[in-house]
Design a protein around this motif. Structure first.
Motif, PDB file in Angstrom:
ATOM      1  N   PRO A  13      -5.400  -1.016  -5.374  1.00  0.00           N
ATOM      2  CA  PRO A  13      -5.177  -1.260  -6.329  1.00  0.00           C
ATOM      3  C   PRO A  13      -6.735  -2.486  -7.245  1.00  0.00           C
ATOM      4  N   GLY A 142      -5.417  -7.556  -7.923  1.00  0.00           N
ATOM      5  CA  GLY A 142      -3.735  -7.299  -8.630  1.00  0.00           C
ATOM      6  C   GLY A 142      -3.670  -8.953  -9.556  1.00  0.00           C
ATOM      7  N   VAL A 145      -1.183 -10.494  -5.259  1.00  0.00           N
ATOM      8  CA  VAL A 145      -1.726  -9.895  -3.480  1.00  0.00           C
ATOM      9  C   VAL A 145      -1.518 -10.282  -2.923  1.00  0.00           C
ATOM     10  N   CYS A 166       0.889  -6.299  -5.565  1.00  0.00           N
ATOM     11  CA  CYS A 166      -0.059  -5.386  -3.896  1.00  0.00           C
ATOM     12  C   CYS A 166       0.726  -6.043  -2.480  1.00  0.00           C
ATOM     13  N   GLU A 189       2.915  -2.160  -5.339  1.00  0.00           N
ATOM     14  CA  GLU A 189       2.172  -1.151  -4.539  1.00  0.00           C
ATOM     15  C   GLU A 189       2.158  -1.287  -2.759  1.00  0.00           C
ATOM     16  N   TYR A 191       1.418  -1.414   0.875  1.00  0.00           N
ATOM     17  CA  TYR A 191       0.404  -0.130   1.660  1.00  0.00           C
ATOM     18  C   TYR A 191       0.911  -0.319   3.489  1.00  0.00           C
TER      19      TYR A 191
END
Length: 308
Positions: A13, A142, A145, A166, A189, A191
């Motif tokens: 991202p 992002g 984050v 993120c 998002e 990970y």
């Protein structure tokens, strides 16, 4: 490792990728005398503002949010009154603090600085943002984050101009009663190896990035990158009007859960009911728990397993 890095970066991202350290500042920890301070951020402080605080609360007043954050130690609270603020220190959160607005969340507006890559970045063990609006302007990373540790977003509005929230490998995020909109990629998002709990949120009008890359065009409300699987719990969220899928699950190969994809597609139109045995098995294997979510009107569809 090199091959894995390429795969995890393919839908990164931010421009730096998930392994680029955004925060180099060291954690301060507690004050030497062990006391915590409540920082009041307002142009002027009145007795009305602090009437609900206990009489033994230690106070500091600042007219600048950046200065308040710079003076924080673990255990402190920052109280922000209505107004528009900017704070480069939001991209350097290392200590366990609470940042909360007083009043309507729409009236506590924190905007990013267009000249900076990052907006809100945390590697604190436990940091909390409450009752405020984050408005992204020009930053490429992002909007939020979570690099490590745990972040909580409660009753916040996130107006993205770049990418969304993120959660990097090993980090954890809880979002409740909040709204995420306008992200160029996915609104949230995840990970590999991250953890997220999403409850009673609205995630909409995300994936506004104009691209011919079909893998990026699938991103919409929530995107999970698997290997190892992130852990995601979603309850009572409304995910709608995103240009990609409502929820996308990125797999590194086509050999993983082909049958699962068919099951997910079959159930997408009728929501995320857990009475289908095969769907339930998929949810378990992916560490994905979904209850009473409303996923609708997403351009690509509602739930999809995507192969890279």
């Amino acid at each position: 490792l090199l091959g894995r890095l390429r795969w995890e970066d393919c839908l990164s991202p931010g421009v730096h990728g998930p392994f680029f350290p955004r925060i180099l500042r060291r954690r301060k920890g507690k004050r030497e005398f062990g006391k915590t301070i409540t920082h009041i951020v307002a142009k002027m402080m009145t007795t009305e503002m602090i009437k609900d605080l206990s009489s033994d609360t230690l106070l500091q007043q600042h007219d600048d949010l950046d200065l308040a954050l710079d003076n924080c130690y673990s255990g402190d609270t920052v109280i922000i009154f209505p107004g528009e603020y900017q704070a480069a220190n939001l991209a350097l959160l290392t200590d366990d603090i609470i940042i909360k607005g007083v009043g309507k969340r729409e009236e506590i507006m924190i905007t990013s600085e267009p000249s900076r890559d990052s907006f809100v970045v945390s590697k604190a063990d436990n940091v909390k943002l409450m009752h405020l609006s984050l408005i992204q302007q020009g930053t490429v990373d992002g909007i939020v984050v979570v690099e490590s540790g745990h972040m909580t977003l409660e009753n916040c509005i996130l107006k993205c101009e770049g990418t969304g929230v993120c959660v990097l490998t090993g980090a954890a995020l809880t979002i409740t009663d909040s709204e995420i909109t306008g992200a160029q990629g996915a609104g949230v998002e995840l990970y590999p190896g991250s953890i997220a709990i999403l409850e009673r949120n609205e995630i909409h009008h995300c994936n506004n990035l104009r691209t011919s890359d079909s893998s990026k065009s699938t991103l919409g409300g929530v995107n999970m990158k698997v290997l190892p699987a992130p852990k995601l719990k979603m309850t009572n969220n409304h995910i709608y009007s995103n240009k990609g899928y409502g929820v996308s699950i990125l797999q590194p190969t086509e050999q993983f859960f082909i049958i699962a994809e068919e099951a997910l597609n079959k159930r997408a139109s009728s929501g995320d009911k857990k009475d289908d045995k095969m769907l339930f098995k998929v949810m378990q294997n992916l560490n994905l728990e979904m209850n009473n979510n409303k996923i609708e009107a997403n351009v690509k569809g509602d739930i999809r397993i995507v192969t890279s």
